[in-house]
Design a protein around this motif. Structure first.
Motif, mmCIF file in Angstrom:
data_model
loop_
_atom_site.group_PDB
_atom_site.id
_atom_site.type_symbol
_atom_site.label_atom_id
_atom_site.label_comp_id
_atom_site.label_asym_id
_atom_site.label_seq_id
_atom_site.Cartn_x
_atom_site.Cartn_y
_atom_site.Cartn_z
ATOM 1 N N HIS A 83 0.913 -1.139 0.026
ATOM 2 C CA HIS A 83 -0.134 0.083 -0.139
ATOM 3 C C HIS A 83 0.854 1.327 -0.091
ATOM 4 O O HIS A 83 2.092 1.375 0.531
ATOM 5 N N CYS A 84 0.464 2.160 -0.538
ATOM 6 C CA CYS A 84 1.257 3.594 -0.466
ATOM 7 C C CYS A 84 0.828 4.354 0.759
ATOM 8 O O CYS A 84 -0.272 4.385 1.325
ATOM 9 N N PRO A 99 6.281 2.886 -0.033
ATOM 10 C CA PRO A 99 5.265 1.477 0.167
ATOM 11 C C PRO A 99 5.389 0.812 1.471
ATOM 12 O O PRO A 99 6.482 0.982 2.161
ATOM 13 N N ARG A 100 4.206 0.392 1.764
ATOM 14 C CA ARG A 100 4.390 -0.577 3.243
ATOM 15 C C ARG A 100 3.588 -1.762 2.859
ATOM 16 O O ARG A 100 2.634 -1.729 2.064
ATOM 17 N N PHE A 101 3.798 -2.763 3.594
ATOM 18 C CA PHE A 101 2.954 -4.050 3.306
ATOM 19 C C PHE A 101 2.095 -4.376 4.596
ATOM 20 O O PHE A 101 2.611 -3.951 5.827
ATOM 21 N N GLU A 102 1.103 -4.774 4.494
ATOM 22 C CA GLU A 102 0.160 -5.140 5.276
ATOM 23 C C GLU A 102 -0.450 -6.703 5.027
ATOM 24 O O GLU A 102 -0.521 -7.079 3.888
ATOM 25 N N GLU A 103 -0.591 -7.440 6.134
ATOM 26 C CA GLU A 103 -0.996 -8.732 5.982
ATOM 27 C C GLU A 103 -2.411 -8.723 5.600
ATOM 28 O O GLU A 103 -3.374 -7.967 6.466
ATOM 29 N N ILE A 104 -3.052 -9.270 4.834
ATOM 30 C CA ILE A 104 -4.398 -9.474 4.556
ATOM 31 C C ILE A 104 -4.746 -11.020 4.440
ATOM 32 O O ILE A 104 -3.797 -11.781 4.083
ATOM 33 N N VAL A 105 -5.970 -11.398 4.549
ATOM 34 C CA VAL A 105 -6.489 -12.648 4.630
ATOM 35 C C VAL A 105 -6.944 -12.924 2.954
ATOM 36 O O VAL A 105 -7.655 -11.766 2.477
#
Length: 168
Positions: free
Chosen positions: A94-95, A124-130
């Motif tokens: 995600h930005c 950019p950053r990373f997020e955990e999603i299902v």
């Protein structure tokens, strides 16, 4: 959210029951308001200082209010038994806007882009999603419910199937 099992050393995603109950309530309120606006739960009192539920409508009877407790209990939803823990989580970029803390004011300020000073700098950053194909077992208990109460819950759950309400 993630639940960590120390015995198996596996972290599995789960949906908190309170989150699911909140989404169900707002979905039921939307459905009831669509059919008959006069039957929908509305806030009474001073909207700026005390947001109070009406306590007398069907939605308040099922989901509770300050006048009475709820007749619905939604348990945490864990991964379905057929789901393996390999692959239910994905990382997606995600930005995100960059911020710096101003030590003199103790506030955060937007960092401007080095090339175009009118635009904020992003990273950019990373997020955990299902993952979208992940399934969960949901258990809902309704105490002293009539057909109308059960119907409201079924309509709200059906909104998930049609992707008209979401978690997260």
């Amino acid at each position: 959210m993630l639940s960590y099992d120390a015995q198996t050393e596996i972290a599995e995603p789960f949906i908190p029951g309170s989150s699911l109950k909140g989404v169900l309530r707002s979905t039921v309120e939307r459905i009831v308001r669509t059919f008959n606006e006069k039957e929908a739960c509305i806030g009474v009192g001073n909207k700026k200082t005390d947001r109070v539920l009406c306590g007398g409508c069907d939605v308040c009877y099922v989901f509770g209010s300050q006048e009475a407790g709820s007749s619905i209990k939604v348990q945490d939803a864990h991964l379905s038994k057929g789901m393996s823990n390999k692959g239910p989580l994905e990382e997606r970029p995600h930005c995100a806007t960059k911020y710096n803390k101003n030590e003199s004011t103790n506030l955060y300020e937007v960092v401007l882009d080095s090339k175009n000073k009118k635009k904020p700098a992003i990273a950019p950053r990373f997020e955990e999603i299902v993952a979208s194909n992940t399934s969960f077992d949901i258990k809902i208990n309704l105490d002293n419910a009539d057909e109308k109460d059960v119907g409201m819950i079924i309509l709200a759950l059906n909104e998930f199937n049609h992707k008209r309400c979401h978690l997260g």
